[in-house]
Design a protein around this motif. Structure first.
Motif, PDB file in Angstrom:
ATOM      1  N   GLY A  27       0.836  -1.187   0.000  1.00 15.46           N
ATOM      2  CA  GLY A  27       0.000   0.000   0.000  1.00 15.46           C
ATOM      3  C   GLY A  27       0.872   1.238   0.000  1.00 15.46           C
ATOM      4  O   GLY A  27       2.043   1.198   0.395  1.00 15.46           O
ATOM      5  N   THR A  28       0.318   2.351  -0.444  1.00 16.86           N
ATOM      6  CA  THR A  28       1.124   3.572  -0.537  1.00 16.86           C
ATOM      7  C   THR A  28       0.549   4.741   0.257  1.00 16.86           C
ATOM      8  O   THR A  28       1.047   5.849   0.156  1.00 16.86           O
ATOM      9  CB  THR A  28       1.299   3.983  -2.017  1.00 16.86           C
ATOM     10  OG1 THR A  28       0.013   4.236  -2.582  1.00 16.86           O
ATOM     11  CG2 THR A  28       2.017   2.901  -2.809  1.00 16.86           C
ATOM     12  N   ASN A  29      -0.496   4.473   1.050  1.00 15.60           N
ATOM     13  CA  ASN A  29      -1.027   5.513   1.940  1.00 15.60           C
ATOM     14  C   ASN A  29      -0.381   5.368   3.315  1.00 15.60           C
ATOM     15  O   ASN A  29      -0.182   4.256   3.802  1.00 15.60           O
ATOM     16  CB  ASN A  29      -2.544   5.394   2.099  1.00 15.60           C
ATOM     17  CG  ASN A  29      -3.307   5.871   0.890  1.00 15.60           C
ATOM     18  OD1 ASN A  29      -2.723   6.296  -0.097  1.00 15.60           O
ATOM     19  ND2 ASN A  29      -4.617   5.788   0.964  1.00 15.60           N
TER      20      ASN A  29
ATOM     21  N   ASN B  63      -3.624   8.010   6.343  1.00 11.65           N
ATOM     22  CA  ASN B  63      -4.296   7.431   5.177  1.00 11.65           C
ATOM     23  C   ASN B  63      -4.178   8.328   3.948  1.00 11.65           C
ATOM     24  O   ASN B  63      -4.979   8.263   3.032  1.00 11.65           O
ATOM     25  CB  ASN B  63      -5.757   7.088   5.459  1.00 11.65           C
ATOM     26  CG  ASN B  63      -6.297   6.119   4.429  1.00 11.65           C
ATOM     27  OD1 ASN B  63      -5.585   5.225   3.987  1.00 11.65           O
ATOM     28  ND2 ASN B  63      -7.525   6.309   4.016  1.00 11.65           N
TER      29      ASN B  63
ATOM     30  N   PRO C 112      -1.644   9.585   0.676  1.00 12.68           N
ATOM     31  CA  PRO C 112      -0.502   9.054  -0.078  1.00 12.68           C
ATOM     32  C   PRO C 112       0.822   9.608   0.446  1.00 12.68           C
ATOM     33  O   PRO C 112       0.936  10.803   0.726  1.00 12.68           O
ATOM     34  CB  PRO C 112      -0.760   9.524  -1.503  1.00 12.68           C
ATOM     35  CG  PRO C 112      -2.239   9.762  -1.570  1.00 12.68           C
ATOM     36  CD  PRO C 112      -2.624  10.237  -0.191  1.00 12.68           C
TER      37      PRO C 112
ATOM     38  N   GLU D 180      -5.449  -1.040  -7.435  1.00 12.90           N
ATOM     39  CA  GLU D 180      -6.228  -0.161  -6.561  1.00 12.90           C
ATOM     40  C   GLU D 180      -6.784  -1.018  -5.433  1.00 12.90           C
ATOM     41  O   GLU D 180      -7.335  -2.090  -5.685  1.00 12.90           O
ATOM     42  CB  GLU D 180      -7.382   0.491  -7.317  1.00 12.90           C
ATOM     43  CG  GLU D 180      -6.947   1.440  -8.410  1.00 12.90           C
ATOM     44  CD  GLU D 180      -6.350   2.727  -7.885  1.00 12.90           C
ATOM     45  OE1 GLU D 180      -6.723   3.165  -6.773  1.00 12.90           O
ATOM     46  OE2 GLU D 180      -5.493   3.280  -8.580  1.00 12.90           O
TER      47      GLU D 180
ATOM     48  N   TYR E 142     -12.298   3.909   2.108  1.00 10.49           N
ATOM     49  CA  TYR E 142     -10.907   4.275   1.873  1.00 10.49           C
ATOM     50  C   TYR E 142     -10.442   3.634   0.575  1.00 10.49           C
ATOM     51  O   TYR E 142     -10.845   2.518   0.248  1.00 10.49           O
ATOM     52  CB  TYR E 142     -10.021   3.788   3.019  1.00 10.49           C
ATOM     53  CG  TYR E 142     -10.304   4.469   4.325  1.00 10.49           C
ATOM     54  CD1 TYR E 142      -9.701   5.678   4.641  1.00 10.49           C
ATOM     55  CD2 TYR E 142     -11.172   3.901   5.250  1.00 10.49           C
ATOM     56  CE1 TYR E 142      -9.969   6.310   5.856  1.00 10.49           C
ATOM     57  CE2 TYR E 142     -11.437   4.522   6.456  1.00 10.49           C
ATOM     58  CZ  TYR E 142     -10.828   5.722   6.759  1.00 10.49           C
ATOM     59  OH  TYR E 142     -11.086   6.333   7.953  1.00 10.49           O
ATOM     60  N   GLN E 143      -9.588   4.354  -0.150  1.00  9.56           N
ATOM     61  CA  GLN E 143      -9.013   3.823  -1.374  1.00  9.56           C
ATOM     62  C   GLN E 143      -7.524   4.115  -1.368  1.00  9.56           C
ATOM     63  O   GLN E 143      -7.088   5.119  -0.801  1.00  9.56           O
ATOM     64  CB  GLN E 143      -9.681   4.432  -2.594  1.00  9.56           C
ATOM     65  CG  GLN E 143     -11.143   4.056  -2.673  1.00  9.56           C
ATOM     66  CD  GLN E 143     -11.834   4.605  -3.898  1.00  9.56           C
ATOM     67  OE1 GLN E 143     -11.282   5.390  -4.648  1.00  9.56           O
ATOM     68  NE2 GLN E 143     -13.064   4.175  -4.100  1.00  9.56           N
ATOM     69  N   GLU E 144      -6.780   3.206  -2.025  1.00 12.87           N
ATOM     70  CA  GLU E 144      -5.336   3.324  -1.955  1.00 12.87           C
ATOM     71  C   GLU E 144      -4.693   2.758  -3.217  1.00 12.87           C
ATOM     72  O   GLU E 144      -5.072   1.697  -3.699  1.00 12.87           O
ATOM     73  CB  GLU E 144      -4.855   2.535  -0.730  1.00 12.87           C
ATOM     74  CG  GLU E 144      -3.387   2.463  -0.532  1.00 12.87           C
ATOM     75  CD  GLU E 144      -3.045   1.771   0.777  1.00 12.87           C
ATOM     76  OE1 GLU E 144      -2.161   2.267   1.470  1.00 12.87           O
ATOM     77  OE2 GLU E 144      -3.664   0.734   1.094  1.00 12.87           O
TER      78      GLU E 144
ATOM     79  N   THR F 151      -1.954   0.766  -4.857  1.00 13.91           N
ATOM     80  CA  THR F 151      -1.205  -0.380  -4.333  1.00 13.91           C
ATOM     81  C   THR F 151      -0.279  -0.907  -5.408  1.00 13.91           C
ATOM     82  O   THR F 151      -0.633  -0.949  -6.584  1.00 13.91           O
ATOM     83  CB  THR F 151      -2.184  -1.496  -3.899  1.00 13.91           C
ATOM     84  OG1 THR F 151      -3.060  -0.953  -2.901  1.00 13.91           O
ATOM     85  CG2 THR F 151      -1.460  -2.698  -3.343  1.00 13.91           C
TER      86      THR F 151
ATOM     87  N   GLN G  59       4.087   2.123   6.413  1.00 16.17           N
ATOM     88  CA  GLN G  59       3.022   1.127   6.455  1.00 16.17           C
ATOM     89  C   GLN G  59       3.009   0.412   7.802  1.00 16.17           C
ATOM     90  O   GLN G  59       4.021   0.364   8.499  1.00 16.17           O
ATOM     91  CB  GLN G  59       3.234   0.082   5.353  1.00 16.17           C
ATOM     92  CG  GLN G  59       3.176   0.637   3.955  1.00 16.17           C
ATOM     93  CD  GLN G  59       1.792   1.131   3.619  1.00 16.17           C
ATOM     94  OE1 GLN G  59       0.853   0.359   3.534  1.00 16.17           O
ATOM     95  NE2 GLN G  59       1.665   2.437   3.428  1.00 16.17           N
TER      96      GLN G  59
END
Length: 145
Positions: free
Chosen positions: A49-51, A56, A58, A86, A96-98, A100, A126
């Motif tokens: 993940g990148t958040n 939360n 980026p 995604e 929530y969306q991230e 990935t 992370q």
């Protein structure tokens, strides 16, 4: 482990169990021949993940995130295969969306994968990196010469 991590683990555990069941059906429980086991390998699939785990938000832009991951993978493995994905989940009433990164690694071992994952956890802020181990048959086919 937070709710997001539990959701990822649950979803990918279900996928892994299904893959094992399909393999058992295809091979009918028979023993693998020498030719089938000759090129067996463990493929590691990492979901990064990148958040930021706390905000939360980026940590990097999509391009920067890919470049940071590539640097870590080159340093640890000398190469990489990355796909963009995604991820999304619901926590309470909030969706929530991230962005990935899905990373595929072969010809390595768990210790090296964990060392790279440690760097990713720190660099991308992370709480964890999801790692799957899949038994595969690996062949670098060069044509029918």
């Amino acid at each position: 482990m937070n709710r997001k991590d539990r959701l990822f683990v649950t979803v990918f555990s279900i996928i892994a169990v299904a893959a094992v069941a399909v393999t058992a059906i295809i091979f009918g429980g028979r023993q693998a021949s020498v030719a089938e086991t000759e090129n067996t390998d463990i493929q590691y699939v990492l979901y990064l993940g990148t958040n930021d785990k706390d905000t939360n938000e980026p940590v990097f832009s999509r391009d920067e995130a890919k470049e940071k991951a590539k640097q870590i993978l080159i340093e640890h493995f000398g190469g990489y295969t990355i796909q963009e994905a995604e991820g999304g989940w619901i926590d309470g009433d909030k969706v929530y969306q991230e962005f990935t990164l899905v990373i595929y690694l072969s010809d390595t071992d768990a210790e090296k994968v964990h060392a790279a994952a440690d760097r990713m956890i720190e660099t991308f802020r992370q709480s964890s990196v999801l790692i799957q181990e899949n038994r595969t048959k690996t062949e670098f086919y060069a044509g029918g010469k």
